[in-house]
Every structure is written in C-alpha cells, then in structure tokens.
Enzyme design. Structure first.
Site, mmCIF file in Angstrom:
data_model
loop_
_atom_site.group_PDB
_atom_site.id
_atom_site.type_symbol
_atom_site.label_atom_id
_atom_site.label_comp_id
_atom_site.label_asym_id
_atom_site.label_seq_id
_atom_site.Cartn_x
_atom_site.Cartn_y
_atom_site.Cartn_z
ATOM 1 N N ARG A 224 54.215 44.324 56.415
ATOM 2 C CA ARG A 224 55.105 43.811 55.500
ATOM 3 C C ARG A 224 56.314 45.185 55.624
ATOM 4 O O ARG A 224 55.837 46.178 55.819
ATOM 5 C CB ARG A 224 54.849 43.697 53.890
ATOM 6 C CG ARG A 224 53.704 42.475 54.039
ATOM 7 C CD ARG A 224 54.967 41.222 53.901
ATOM 8 N NE ARG A 224 53.908 40.101 53.686
ATOM 9 C CZ ARG A 224 53.702 39.126 54.577
ATOM 10 N NH1 ARG A 224 53.937 39.358 55.713
ATOM 11 N NH2 ARG A 224 53.018 37.919 54.364
ATOM 12 N N HIS A 272 60.562 39.229 63.212
ATOM 13 C CA HIS A 272 59.621 38.414 62.434
ATOM 14 C C HIS A 272 59.128 37.562 63.243
ATOM 15 O O HIS A 272 58.866 36.235 62.937
ATOM 16 C CB HIS A 272 60.126 37.962 61.268
ATOM 17 C CG HIS A 272 59.107 38.080 60.067
ATOM 18 N ND1 HIS A 272 59.415 38.428 58.608
ATOM 19 C CD2 HIS A 272 57.756 37.625 60.375
ATOM 20 C CE1 HIS A 272 58.234 37.997 57.915
ATOM 21 N NE2 HIS A 272 57.266 37.655 58.985
#
Length: 309
Positions: A224, A272
C-alpha cells in the site's frame, strides 16, 4: 432462489458475469445475479469499494458483503455496513504477487540492473552473494506475505517476517511488536512491504525506519502506498542509505506526473500490477462464501473491523 447483487463498475461486470454464473452453476446454487436488484430483496452483495453503493442501510436482508479486492481500507470504516465483510483472497492474485515479488527480489539480489544497463561498457566481474547469504524481511504476514515468504525460503534466502501480532511460519523467523520491528528493520537487506493500509501502519517506512536498515538496502513495495513516507524515502535514496526502491503502489494513483519518484534514478515504478484479481478464480472464492452462507457455515476471509483488515 437467492438474489446476488453485483455492485461494481460496468467494466467489472463484463469480466465477472460469466465466471460468476459458471461458478454458481457448478456449486448447484439457484441464484439471480444482476446489477440492479431492489435493496430489500438482496441476499449477498458482490462488491468493489469504488462502487456507487455506499449506503448499506436499505439492504436489510443481505447476509454478507463479498469484496472483489484484497484491500478493504475504503469500506471497512463505513458505518452503514453492519453485516459480515469478506475480503478477497484469490489464488490467482496470490500467485501473481508471488511472481512479482520473487522477480524483483532476485533482480536486486543479483544486481541485474548493472548488467542490463552496462554503463560505459564496464567489465566488473563481481558475483552476487548466494541467496543463503542475503537477509530478506517481509513486513506483513497475511496470506500474501506468507505466500511470498514460502517462495523466497524455497529459493534459499534467509527470510524473516514482521507482523503486528505473533505469527508462526515454517522456515521464517517471525517477529512482531515494536521490538520485533526494530529487529526486522536492522535485518532488512531487502525489505518487502505487504502490510495492510491502516492508521497503525501508515508511514511504517519513515526516516527513522530507513536509518535502522542496513546501508544500501533495497525496498520493494507492492502493498500500500501510505506505508511509505515519500519525502523520507527520497532523502534515504539521495544519501545512499537505500540503494533502490521498487514501488507498485502509491498514495495517489496514477502517480502524478510531477512526483519526484518519476525522475529518480534509484526508483523503479510499476503501475499497480504486482497482483490482480483474476475473475475466473475470484468468482469461485465469492461463490464458496455464498455456499457457506446458505449452509449456515462460517464465512472465509472475514475482515476484523477492529484491526481494519
């Protein structure tokens, strides 16, 4: 017949409709699956946190919200959600994460960048250490962290893991708590960040943390974005305390074009992609929880609201 509401974006419906119908059929579940069902008639909600559905109050009959994402930080604090929430633990997602983490760990361990770029056609015959001589620390020993740890143990690395609460994993030296974090940072020649995004984990990697790591360490973050203090990382890279950072997740995504990470020679950015939910395998995880709900069995992958994951 049970009613299953698919509450996600239209693009996800295009990807998931057929796999979900196939998984429901294979499980022998008679279900009405649709994007538009009256709230009072819904039994299960298949959900993505970026869905327009944010008020769960009208869904008085629903038994569970079944998240399509591994991350639940954008939904876990929703006060209107009072029924069980299950996060996605998908075999396809897990395998993708293992492959991404293993690849980038080996890249930094073997020093592959210097061989790929070959600056100035330099002939520098310096062999890397063996994996058994390299200390790798995984920060976060959830399902993804444990899977990555097993893969790296299999390659012969000296693997440690840190988590907030005590864990046990064969072949991994498991640490926990504040004292364990200090020990983990001191060992982390290669640090892999796989912690959840919670108030307790934000800025786990700050200036103080980087100072405790071995000089020239590598940081890999497929977890994250908020786990890292961006400014502190830039400073640690500039000083050489951190040799390189490979980052797949960011506080703002897509990463803004003017962010200093883009121009930094010691930062690798991936968009990502470290792990993605595969509709074919995720659909079976979703349907297994529906089957359990109908059988009165415990749901799997339930979120602990107090911990936030």
């Amino acid at each position: 017949m049970i009613n299953v509401l698919f509450a996600a974006t239209p693009a996800r419906w295009d990807s998931y409709e057929a796999p979900l119908r196939a998984a429901l059929n294979d499980a022998g579940i008679d279900a009405h699956l649709a994007q538009d069902i009256p709230p009072a008639d819904v039994d299960y909600i298949v959900y993505a946190p970026n869905s327009p559905l944010q008020d769960f109050t009208p869904y008085t009959r629903a038994k569970a919200v079944l998240n399509l994402w591994a991350g639940v930080e954008k939904i876990v604090g929703n006060k209107t959600l009072q029924i069980p929430l299950a996060r996605m633990v998908d075999p396809g997602l897990t395998q993708g994460m293992v492959e991404w983490v293993t690849g980038h760990t080996l890249r930094h361990h073997l020093g592959m960048d210097s061989h790929v770029v070959n600056p100035g056609h330099q002939w520098t015959p310096k062999a890397p250490p063996l994996a058994s001589e390299r200390s790798v620390v995984i920060f976060g020993l959830g399902a993804l962290g444990q899977a990555c740890a097993r893969a790296l143990v299999g390659l012969g690395f000296r693997v440690s893991g840190w988590s907030r609460s005590a864990k046990t994993l064969e072949g991994v030296d498991c640490l926990h708590g504040d004292a364990g974090l200090r020990d983990a940072l001191a060992r982390a020649e290669i640090a892999i960040a796989l912690l959840p995004d919670t108030p307790a984990t934000e800025n786990t990697f700050d200036a103080g943390a980087f100072a405790q790591m071995p000089r020239g360490a590598f940081l890999i973050n497929p977890g994250r974005g908020p786990l890292i203090d961006d400014d502190a990382l830039i400073a640690a890279l500039d000083s050489g305390q951190i040799a390189h950072a490979t980052l797949d997740v960011f506080r703002v995504e897509p990463l803004p074009r003017d962010h200093p990470f883009w121009a930094h020679q010691r930062v690798t950015i991936t968009p990502h992609i470290a792990a993605d939910t595969r509709a074919s395998t995720a659909a079976r995880v979703i349907v297994e929880n529906i089957r359990r709900g109908e059988a009165g069995a415990p749901f799997i992958n339930l979120v602990d609201r107090d911990l936030g994951y």
